[in-house]
Design a protein around this motif. Structure first.
Motif, PDB file in Angstrom:
ATOM      1  N   TYR A  14       0.830  -1.200   0.000  1.00  0.00           N
ATOM      2  CA  TYR A  14       0.000   0.000   0.000  1.00  0.00           C
ATOM      3  C   TYR A  14       0.862   1.247   0.000  1.00  0.00           C
ATOM      4  O   TYR A  14       0.661   2.173  -0.786  1.00  0.00           O
ATOM      5  N   LEU A  17       2.535   1.572  -3.380  1.00  0.00           N
ATOM      6  CA  LEU A  17       1.633   1.945  -4.472  1.00  0.00           C
ATOM      7  C   LEU A  17       1.084   3.354  -4.305  1.00  0.00           C
ATOM      8  O   LEU A  17       0.841   4.057  -5.276  1.00  0.00           O
ATOM      9  N   HIS A  18       0.903   3.714  -3.043  1.00  0.00           N
ATOM     10  CA  HIS A  18       0.197   4.968  -2.810  1.00  0.00           C
ATOM     11  C   HIS A  18       1.118   6.132  -2.474  1.00  0.00           C
ATOM     12  O   HIS A  18       0.723   7.079  -1.840  1.00  0.00           O
ATOM     13  N   SER A  19       2.358   5.982  -2.873  1.00  0.00           N
ATOM     14  CA  SER A  19       3.300   7.032  -2.492  1.00  0.00           C
ATOM     15  C   SER A  19       3.204   8.256  -3.399  1.00  0.00           C
ATOM     16  O   SER A  19       3.657   9.323  -3.040  1.00  0.00           O
ATOM     17  N   PHE A  20       2.576   8.084  -4.521  1.00  0.00           N
ATOM     18  CA  PHE A  20       2.573   9.212  -5.466  1.00  0.00           C
ATOM     19  C   PHE A  20       1.580  10.299  -5.052  1.00  0.00           C
ATOM     20  O   PHE A  20       0.614  10.025  -4.338  1.00  0.00           O
ATOM     21  N   PRO A  21       1.844  11.503  -5.455  1.00  0.00           N
ATOM     22  CA  PRO A  21       0.917  12.586  -5.136  1.00  0.00           C
ATOM     23  C   PRO A  21      -0.337  12.461  -5.992  1.00  0.00           C
ATOM     24  O   PRO A  21      -0.262  12.102  -7.162  1.00  0.00           O
ATOM     25  N   LEU A  22      -1.446  12.743  -5.393  1.00  0.00           N
ATOM     26  CA  LEU A  22      -2.710  12.545  -6.096  1.00  0.00           C
ATOM     27  C   LEU A  22      -3.586  13.769  -5.848  1.00  0.00           C
ATOM     28  O   LEU A  22      -3.884  14.101  -4.701  1.00  0.00           O
ATOM     29  N   PHE A  93      -3.686  14.578  -2.058  1.00  0.00           N
ATOM     30  CA  PHE A  93      -3.223  13.563  -1.120  1.00  0.00           C
ATOM     31  C   PHE A  93      -1.802  13.223  -1.482  1.00  0.00           C
ATOM     32  O   PHE A  93      -1.398  13.295  -2.633  1.00  0.00           O
ATOM     33  N   PHE A  94      -1.066  12.799  -0.435  1.00  0.00           N
ATOM     34  CA  PHE A  94       0.308  12.441  -0.721  1.00  0.00           C
ATOM     35  C   PHE A  94       0.762  11.362   0.244  1.00  0.00           C
ATOM     36  O   PHE A  94       0.380  11.347   1.421  1.00  0.00           O
ATOM     37  N   GLY A  95       1.545  10.449  -0.292  1.00  0.00           N
ATOM     38  CA  GLY A  95       2.154   9.424   0.555  1.00  0.00           C
ATOM     39  C   GLY A  95       1.162   8.476   1.184  1.00  0.00           C
ATOM     40  O   GLY A  95       1.480   7.813   2.161  1.00  0.00           O
ATOM     41  N   GLY A  96      -0.033   8.427   0.652  1.00  0.00           N
ATOM     42  CA  GLY A  96      -0.988   7.441   1.139  1.00  0.00           C
ATOM     43  C   GLY A  96      -1.706   7.830   2.412  1.00  0.00           C
ATOM     44  O   GLY A  96      -2.718   7.247   2.759  1.00  0.00           O
ATOM     45  N   SER A  97      -1.220   8.856   3.122  1.00  0.00           N
ATOM     46  CA  SER A  97      -1.897   9.158   4.387  1.00  0.00           C
ATOM     47  C   SER A  97      -2.023  10.651   4.659  1.00  0.00           C
ATOM     48  O   SER A  97      -2.665  11.053   5.616  1.00  0.00           O
ATOM     49  N   LEU A  98      -1.383  11.463   3.832  1.00  0.00           N
ATOM     50  CA  LEU A  98      -1.409  12.896   4.104  1.00  0.00           C
ATOM     51  C   LEU A  98      -2.383  13.605   3.174  1.00  0.00           C
ATOM     52  O   LEU A  98      -2.475  13.252   1.993  1.00  0.00           O
TER      53      LEU A  98
END
Lengths: 106, 688
Positions: A14, A17-22, A93-98
């Protein structure tokens, strides 16, 4: 044990995969959006453990680049209702949690 | 030196005086009075001066010296020392606490001191005075200035009291006022007493103040609210990842979309450009035709009237006369993939352009040319994929079926002035998975819907029906019944509605029926390589012709599985067609750029004409006979279409015997072919 290992692996997946900025929501122009997004990524990576510093950095840089009165909120969980100048809002969102919300309102 | 001179002067006056006294006693009194007056104020008229000379006043106790005494020289040395100065002044020196003589003594003696009352006009004192007086009384300032100027004037007695001078000057001022004024003007600016001034102020009317303000519209603002928490972030990330995966799948399709957009844009620009001249389209088209007719007058004349005279001296051979050449700049790099005459308008034909090369697939083009206008196509359609085949509807000549390299089939409607096809098959509606090699319109079905057939490398023969706004497909036959087979060409029997032939990539030709989708009626082992074309004879119901990349052209009786005729053309044969005017005439084009025209009734073994009609290295791909006119069109792999006229030998009718009316009509043609076939059958059976 196996379960925990699995969950750990999942978590790692997770994170990876989710490290990219969104970008969740924005009304900025293409150029500005890219620049702001890069700035946010840089700041969040630089101050990975200190959201306040990251927010400060983003705010100050944005003030310099695009004129004053920018506001930045960084956190893992928050709700907000803001008034912003049109074409000057970025919620990503960034890094999956921020979650990072950057807007301008003077 | 001045002393002796003075003496001399004195002497002369003395003499003169004595002489005057002695010689003119009468005038003495007058003269004394005049002299006295002279002495008083020293004003001499010129006359009296030279008459009298100057008299010096002698002190009464002056010694009378003799000549010798006067001439005696007395030598005196003048020194700066004061003879009366004391030499021995002693003062107490505190430093050394004793008396000491002072060496330096003041040698100067003052005998008389007179403080003058003249002041230099530039000195501080003068300025101060002038300032003081000038402020109190302007006149006096002027006077003082004038007075200070005066010293060089000859007026005497100026040293007397200031009031006298002022009076005298008043008079002088009256005499020549301008000179004084000028002098005053020349003077440097007056000094003013800066402490003596009076303040004066006045205030003009103040404009009444008026307040005015405006406010710009504040930059537009918007509200935004949201909640950020872990599960929302997670959900959005997952969603995004899924979207990305989908995009990856779609990526293959995307570039074509982009191209489509581009083409659309282009078309839009073209449309907008043509908007303003739509009203005169028809007129301009007529004019264009007229201009072209004039320009290509000789070609038009040839088309109609030229018959190659040399044919009379040849026995059988004929020639082909090149007429118009059709080209279109944007289609230069494409090769002609199909040709089709319009059955209704005999001067009109469609050209499909694209590429056979799998590695060089790009856009395709569909052009409609008219013999009346060889310079520019009448209709132009740009397509995304190579156009592989074209067929114009026999009766409704505005309907054009097109097959594409990407497996799509489409129907263009020339009446609709649109750049997009009226009908287009999609992946959902049964499009082919491989290039469509041939399309053919059929008679309208029972519901009087237009329909056409298509054949493709994917082995399917599909019937397409135009229902309202969509193409409905029906698979007619799948060629891969026994093995995988790719259809490359087909043709429908002219009379028997259900019967048709399909040529395949592996060289076989199948005779099929529309009603049996599960089996072939017959399979001919025709060629060793791909069948490029297969066509039924226009006249004889049993005969068809096929050609292949294996250099062979074969003529068949469909009831017999072996070929009736076989011709080797020494190059891959791109296309073969029957002549519409005779059952025994056919023409083929080969890869080496030659056209071969045969008439079996004249020569069963060799072509009547073998003619290279294009530049070397250009491959001819397709050929079509005009349904009425004795001309051919051939397309090559550079996008050119050439029209050629058949010389008389190539369309020779059997010589009419005298007095014998030759029967005409299809029967004759059938007979002609039948005669040939029967010969062969006989020989075949004899051999067997």
């Amino acid at each position: 044990m196996a379960e925990t290992a699995d969950s750990k692996k999942d978590e790692a997946d997770y994170k990876r995969l989710h490290s990219f900025p969104l970008i969740r929501h924005t009304d900025m122009s293409e150029e500005m959006r890219v620049e702001t997004m890069e700035l946010c990524v840089t700041a969040c990576e630089k101050f990975a453990t200190n959201n306040e510093s990251a927010a400060k950095m983003i705010k100050e840089s944005m003030d310099k680049k695009f004129g004053s009165s920018w506001h930045v909120v960084i956190g893992e969980g928050f709700g907000f209702e803001i008034t912003h100048e049109v074409k000057n809002l970025l919620y990503m969102f960034f890094g999956g949690s921020l979650a990072v919300c950057v807007w301008k309102c003077s | 030196m001045p002393v002796p001179q003075k003496h001399a002067a004195v002497k002369t006056t003395q003499e003169f005086n004595t002489r005057a006294q002695s010689k003119a006693p009468v005038a003495k009194g007058v003269k004394v009075i005049g002299r006295k007056k002279d002495d008083d104020d020293r004003i001499d008229t010129g006359e009296e001066e030279w008459m009298q000379g100057k008299t010096l006043v002698k002190p009464p106790d002056q010694l009378d010296l003799t000549e010798a005494e006067l001439k005696e020289e007395l030598t005196r040395i003048l020194t700066a020392n004061n003879p009366h100065a004391p030499q021995n002044i002693v003062r107490y020196n505190f430093k050394e606490s004793c008396y000491k003589p002072i060496s330096s003594v003041d040698q100067m003696a003052v005998h008389f001191v007179l403080e003058g009352n003249l002041v230099h006009k530039d000195s501080h004192e003068a300025r101060r005075q002038v300032a003081k007086q000038g402020v109190t009384e302007d006149m006096i300032v002027e006077d003082v200035v004038a007075e200070e100027e005066k010293p060089d004037t000859p007026v005497t007695g100026q040293l007397e009291g200031g009031e006298d001078m002022a009076e005298g000057e008043d008079g002088g001022g009256e005499e020549r006022p301008d000179s004084v004024d000028i002098r005053a003007g020349k003077k440097e600016q007056k000094l003013t007493n800066q402490f003596n001034f009076s303040e004066r102020a006045s205030q003009t009317l103040n404009n009444p103040p008026r307040e005015r303000s405006c406010q710009t519209r504040p930059p537009p603002r918007a509200h935004f609210s949201s909640t950020a928490n872990q599960w929302e972030i997670y959900d959005f990330y997952v969603e995004e990842l899924q979207r990305q995966e989908k995009n990856k799948e779609k990526q293959k399709a995307q570039p074509s979309k982009k191209e489509e957009d581009k083409i659309k844009k282009k078309m839009i620009t073209v449309e907008t450009q043509s908007d303003d001249i739509t009203k005169i389209t028809k007129v301009s088209k007529i004019i264009e035709h007229m201009v072209n007719q004039n320009t290509f007058d000789d070609v038009a004349q040839d088309f109609r009237y030229f018959e190659d005279a040399s044919d009379e001296f040849r026995e059988q051979e004929g020639t082909l006369l090149p007429l118009w050449k059709f080209q279109y700049d944007r289609a230069k790099r494409l090769s002609v993939t199909s040709l089709c005459w319009n059955k209704k308008h005999k001067d009109f034909f469609a050209v499909g352009l694209g590429s056979y090369d799998f590695t060089k697939q790009g856009h395709g083009m569909l052009l409609f040319n008219s013999l009346k206008n060889p310079t520019y196509p009448e209709f132009i359609f740009t397509t995304l994929s190579s156009v592989m085949c074209v067929d114009i509807h026999e009766n409704l000549s505005y309907l054009v079926a097109v097959g594409f390299y990407d497996g799509c089939v489409a129907v263009y409607n020339l009446k609709e002035h649109s750049d997009q096809p009226a009908y287009m098959s999609t992946a959902k509606t049964g499009k082919h998975t491989d290039p469509v090699w041939q399309v053919k319109w059929q008679k309208d079905d029972l519901d009087s819907n237009h329909n056409f057939f298509s054949v493709s490398s994917d082995g399917r023969v599909v019937s397409w029906t135009l229902v309202k706004n969509e193409l409905v497909f029906t698979d007619i036959i799948n060629l891969s019944l026994d093995s995988t087979a790719c259809g490359t060409a087909f043709d429908f029997h002219k009379q028997i509605d259900y019967l048709f032939l399909v040529g395949t990539l592996d060289g076989k030709i199948h005779k099929c029926s529309k009603s049996y989708s599960s089996q072939f009626l017959e399979t001919y082992d025709a060629h060793n390589m791909a069948v490029d074309a297969v066509r039924w004879n226009h006249h004889h119901p049993d005969v068809f012709i096929s050609c292949s990349t294996d250099w062979k052209v074969k003529i068949w009786d469909h009831t017999i599985t072996t070929p009736m005729f076989t011709f080797d053309l020494n190059a891959a044969v791109g296309d073969v067609v029957w002549g519409p005017y005779s059952s025994t005439v056919f023409a083929a084009v080969t890869n080496d750029g030659k056209i071969h025209v045969f008439d079996l009734s004249i020569n069963k073994f060799e072509a009547l004409c073998q003619q290279a009609v294009v530049a070397k290295k250009t491959k001819l791909s397709h050929i079509e006979f005009n349904p009425v006119h004795p001309i051919l069109i051939v397309g090559d792999d550079r996008g050119y279409v050439t029209s050629l006229k058949l010389s008389p030998n190539l369309r020779k009718k059997p010589k009419e015997k005298k007095g014998q009316e030759l029967p005409k009509g299809p029967e004759v043609e059938i007979d002609k072919m039948e005669k040939l076939l029967s010969l062969l059958r006989e020989s075949g059976s004899n051999q067997a």
